[in-house]
Write an enzyme that holds these catalytic residues in place. Structure first.
Site, PDB file in Angstrom:
ATOM      1  N   ASP A 170       3.980  -5.096   3.294  1.00 31.58           N
ATOM      2  CA  ASP A 170       3.611  -3.894   4.240  1.00 31.58           C
ATOM      3  C   ASP A 170       4.878  -3.138   4.628  1.00 31.58           C
ATOM      4  OD1 ASP A 170       2.114  -2.165   5.892  1.00 31.58           O
ATOM      5  OD2 ASP A 170       0.434  -3.784   5.899  1.00 31.58           O
ATOM      6  N   HIS A 195       1.106  -1.424  -0.053  1.00 29.99           N
ATOM      7  CA  HIS A 195      -0.107   0.040  -0.045  1.00 29.99           C
ATOM      8  C   HIS A 195       0.829   1.256   0.000  1.00 29.99           C
ATOM      9  CE1 HIS A 195       0.199   1.513   4.229  1.00 29.99           C
ATOM     10  NE2 HIS A 195       0.270   0.170   4.493  1.00 29.99           N
ATOM     11  N   GLU A 202      -5.368   1.682   2.469  1.00 32.92           N
ATOM     12  CA  GLU A 202      -5.198   0.412   3.301  1.00 32.92           C
ATOM     13  C   GLU A 202      -5.490   0.943   4.842  1.00 32.92           C
ATOM     14  OE1 GLU A 202      -2.959  -2.308   5.939  1.00 32.92           O
ATOM     15  OE2 GLU A 202      -2.848  -0.048   5.569  1.00 32.92           O
TER      16      GLU A 202
END
Length: 488
Positions: free
Chosen positions: A464, A388, A435
């Protein structure tokens, strides 16, 4: 986090995440993170390169045969992986990092939209087929947030984050105030009850003590569960609002030096985050099961089931201690005590507060960017790599470090293609938006492409927060534990 929705497609989910406390590293050591992200990228390259011919994995000093490869192909695979691991450039990763952390870029903000163009252009420069998927999602931004102690003595709590002298990033425009996304607006007054982490077991303890929270405002500390559980369980027990504060025991001086002298949260620092009821369903709360595109049916606000049921506001421990030291009633059990220099009482009261929140709900622009590298043998089988792009503020650790490592892998594989290599299956690199508030971008994309993903998605790899803090750690399912171990 994006993997939750991909489970619906029948795909395999792989998540390898390195984590550490981000507060200091995210601001003061911005040039350390790209280097760590570069290291994470080389690990990702190793795994992805193996997808060109099969499911094996290689090491720098690999055995004669790699699991999943024939003896004849193992040497070639080892050489290819070694070449790809050497390809990512710290200098190029740092350049991407500097652009992506230059300004705050929460979902719907001008710079987040600008970064979508930056990533799309980067994918195109790598030789990928770049596509932007745009949606309009229901998203709250904070308006008025006020918490006043009205008894036993009046005091207005700070609510806003402390600004530390010399911190150039905190003074930049465009930073949203600290809030919990998908809290409803509200104006309530009530006595405070301290509920520890605010999980079901804590309410069982309260019941044994004969303490109820019905009609009260609960004070919970971060930790013990995902934050969205705290207002949900509080509401189930009759509470009218929820305040969540960071205790130094979990995230502050008890753990080590605080910012700016260390990586841990200081007196006036506040943890932002979503309190959407994601276990019910993630994504745009107004379009469950449907992509948030023009013309789609949207639920009215009073029919949405994933908003927090009561008003929620995060606080620093600078404000949390003001509430705690005004509580009486039973002394909290030992496991409930944090690291503040007070005796922890449960209440209820005599601390009583007036809490007023105004959330600005509106349709915000959300853009996912997909870069596609066509497979040579099975182009309709997709290896999907996602990270994200959005952040609560600058996102140096969460998740620009992960996003930069994903871009480094895409760049490395692109360089290999220019030398004649092609992946066996198609590889899709996805830059998610939204996100942080509730897996908005990934959910809308899956809802938009559900049938195609059911037919084509083979593996999803999530990147992430790839780097942050001083210490390395990693996690994976047991079958992938060997991928997280470096052998000399």
């Amino acid at each position: 986090m994006c993997s939750a929705r991909f489970a619906r497609t029948g795909s395999i989910t792989l998540t390898i995440i390195s984590t550490a406390s981000p507060p200091r590293r995210a601001v003061m050591c911005r040039f350390g993170v790209p280097v760590l992200a570069f290291c994470a990228a080389t690990a990702g390259v190793t795994w992805l390169s193996a997808q060109a011919s099969g499911p094996g994995s290689g090491q720098g000093n690999a055995p004669a045969r790699i699991r999943g490869f024939s003896a004849a192909s193992s040497a070639a695979e080892t050489a290819r992986e070694r070449e790809m691991k050497a390809a990512p450039s710290p200098k190029l990763a740092e350049a991407d990092f500097d652009v992506m952390t230059a300004e705050p870029h929460h979902t719907g903000s001008p710079y987040e939209i600008k970064l979508a163009d930056y990533v799309a252009d980067a994918f195109k420069s790598f030789g990928l087929d770049a596509t932007k998927y745009e949606y309009s999602v229901l998203l709250p931004w904070p308006g008025q947030r006020r918490i006043d102690i009205v008894a036993p003595d009046p005091i207005k709590l700070q609510v806003e984050e402390e600004k530390i002298r010399g911190d150039q990033w905190a003074d930049k425009p465009g930073i949203l105030p600290a809030y919990n996304a998908y809290s409803p607006s509200g104006d309530v007054t009530g006595e405070i009850v301290y509920v520890n982490f605010g999980i079901p077991a804590d309410y069982e303890t309260l019941q044994k003590l004969g303490i109820e929270v019905k009609g009260k405002i609960v004070l919970a500390r971060y930790g013990g569960s995902w934050r969205g559980i705290k207002p949900k369980v509080a509401s189930e027990h009759g509470a009218i609002a929820c305040i969540i504060y960071s205790d130094p025991h979990e995230d502050g001086y008890f753990q080590g030096e605080v910012y700016p002298d260390g990586p841990f949260r200081g007196w006036g620092m506040i943890q932002r985050g979503s309190v959407m009821d994601m276990p019910r369903y993630p994504g745009d709360p107004s379009t469950p099961g449907r992509p948030s595109k023009p013309g789609v049916e949207r639920l009215p606000m009073d029919k949405i089931e994933t908003f927090a049921p009561i008003p929620v506001q995060p606080l620093s421990y600078r404000d949390g201690v003001e509430l705690l030291k005004r509580l009486k009633g039973p002394v909290a059990p030992e496991a409930w005590r944090g690291a503040l220099p007070i005796t922890y009482h449960i209440g209820p009261g005599p601390a009583k507060v007036h809490m007023s929140l105004r959330m600005d709900y509106g349709q915000r622009r959300l853009i996912n960017v997909v870069g596609r590298m066509a497979g040579s043998v099975a182009p309709d089988e997709w290896i999907i790599v996602g990270s994200h792009r959005d952040a609560w503020t600058f996102g140096a650790s969460d998740s620009v470090s992960g996003h930069v490592s994903m871009m480094a892998v895409a760049r490395a594989m692109s360089d290999m293609m220019k030398k004649g290599w092609r992946p066996r299956r198609s590889v899709l690199f996805v830059s998610w938006d939204g996100e942080e508030q509730g897996l908005l971008g990934s959910t809308e994309w899956v809802e938009d492409l559900t049938e195609e993903l059911k037919a084509k998605a083979a593996v999803y790899v999530n990147r992430d927060a790839g780097a942050g803090g001083l210490n390395f750690s990693s996690s994976a399912v047991h079958s992938l534990s060997r991928a997280t171990v470096s052998r000399r």
